[in-house]
Design an enzyme around this catalytic site. Structure first.
Site, PDB file in Angstrom:
ATOM      1  N   ARG A  11       4.266 -34.877 -25.157  1.00  0.00           N
ATOM      2  CA  ARG A  11       3.542 -33.745 -25.643  1.00  0.00           C
ATOM      3  C   ARG A  11       3.663 -32.235 -25.179  1.00  0.00           C
ATOM      4  O   ARG A  11       3.700 -31.447 -26.065  1.00  0.00           O
ATOM      5  CB  ARG A  11       1.820 -34.045 -25.266  1.00  0.00           C
ATOM      6  CG  ARG A  11       1.511 -35.349 -26.194  1.00  0.00           C
ATOM      7  CD  ARG A  11      -0.033 -35.713 -25.894  1.00  0.00           C
ATOM      8  NE  ARG A  11      -0.410 -35.680 -24.522  1.00  0.00           N
ATOM      9  CZ  ARG A  11      -1.436 -35.946 -23.876  1.00  0.00           C
ATOM     10  NH1 ARG A  11      -2.444 -35.727 -24.585  1.00  0.00           N
ATOM     11  NH2 ARG A  11      -1.452 -36.056 -22.613  1.00  0.00           N
TER      12      ARG A  11
ATOM     13  N   ASN B  68      -2.051 -38.022 -28.336  1.00  0.00           N
ATOM     14  CA  ASN B  68      -1.528 -39.479 -28.143  1.00  0.00           C
ATOM     15  C   ASN B  68      -2.263 -40.241 -29.281  1.00  0.00           C
ATOM     16  O   ASN B  68      -3.435 -39.931 -29.670  1.00  0.00           O
ATOM     17  CB  ASN B  68      -2.014 -40.038 -26.978  1.00  0.00           C
ATOM     18  CG  ASN B  68      -1.204 -39.555 -25.936  1.00  0.00           C
ATOM     19  OD1 ASN B  68       0.396 -39.087 -25.793  1.00  0.00           O
ATOM     20  ND2 ASN B  68      -1.433 -39.530 -24.656  1.00  0.00           N
TER      21      ASN B  68
END
Length: 224
Positions: free
Chosen positions: A27, A45
């Site tokens: 990320r 996520n």
């Protein structure tokens, strides 16, 4: 309403990334890439293993974004990218990471740190292997260098022997020249002695002739 000549169409892409993409720092990597390309949107996520990405921007920038997030480095291994294109909504002021609760994020940060540590160990081992290979190459080069020096030493020894032989030949030549000089001196001496003896004999003959003439005159003869 018509668009101005400088206005550019903004589009939206929705992506589901699969593979080793959770708890490995994926990320953060997506966020940096989007920020550098001037995109807006989110990354988060997605249970159980995937990551959801929404990005809006110019088409060229989004295409470059898709290539850049297909990461195959370190602990991150993107295996699939499910892509859906649509019109931009303009709902995102910038690109941000949507995080979970603090325990989940803490666990992910810990996993990222461990992954980076393992990666550092792997890199260290690879560098150690490279160092060993370089050491082996250095030893081989040293061995080759020693062999070359040995060959050079042998060549120098041969040259020294050749020089010694040449010196011996020059000494022989010098001795021959000395002998020739001595012979010439002896010949000159002999010629000098012969010349002196010849002069002495000639002088005695002349004296004898004078004496003979004198005796003839005493006897009353005539002698020219």
């Amino acid at each position: 309403m018509a668009k101005g000549p400088c206005e550019v169409d903004m589009i939206r892409v929705e992506i589901i990334a699969g593979g080793d993409v959770q708890r490995v720092g994926f990320r953060d990597a997506v966020w940096k890439i989007a920020r550098n390309l001037g995109l807006s949107g989110t990354v988060q996520n997605l249970e159980p293993y995937d990551v959801s990405i929404v990005a809006e921007g110019e088409e060229d920038a989004l295409k470059e974004f898709l290539k850049a997030i297909n990461i195959q480095a370190g602990p991150i291994r993107v295996q699939t990218l499910k892509v859906n294109w649509s019109a931009a909504t303009g709902e995102f002021p910038y690109f941000k990471i949507l995080r979970g609760d603090w325990q989940e994020e803490l666990g992910e940060r810990f996993d990222v740190a461990v992954g980076l540590l393992h990666r550092g160990i792997e890199v260290g081992e690879q560098n150690l292997m490279v160092s060993k290979e370089n050491l082996m190459v250095s030893k081989e080069n040293l061995s080759i260098g020693k062999m070359m020096l040995e060959k050079q030493d042998k060549m120098l020894e041969k040259q020294d022997k050749m020089i010694e032989k040449q010196d011996g030949m020059l000494e022989k030549q010098d001795r021959t020249i000395e002998t020739q000089d001595e012979t010439l001196d002896e010949i000159r001496g002999m010629r000098s002695d012969l010349h002196e003896n010849a002069n002495k004999r000639l002088a005695r003959i002349e004296d004898d002739i004078v004496e003979i003439k004198r005796s003839i005159r005493e006897l009353g003869g005539s002698c020219n």
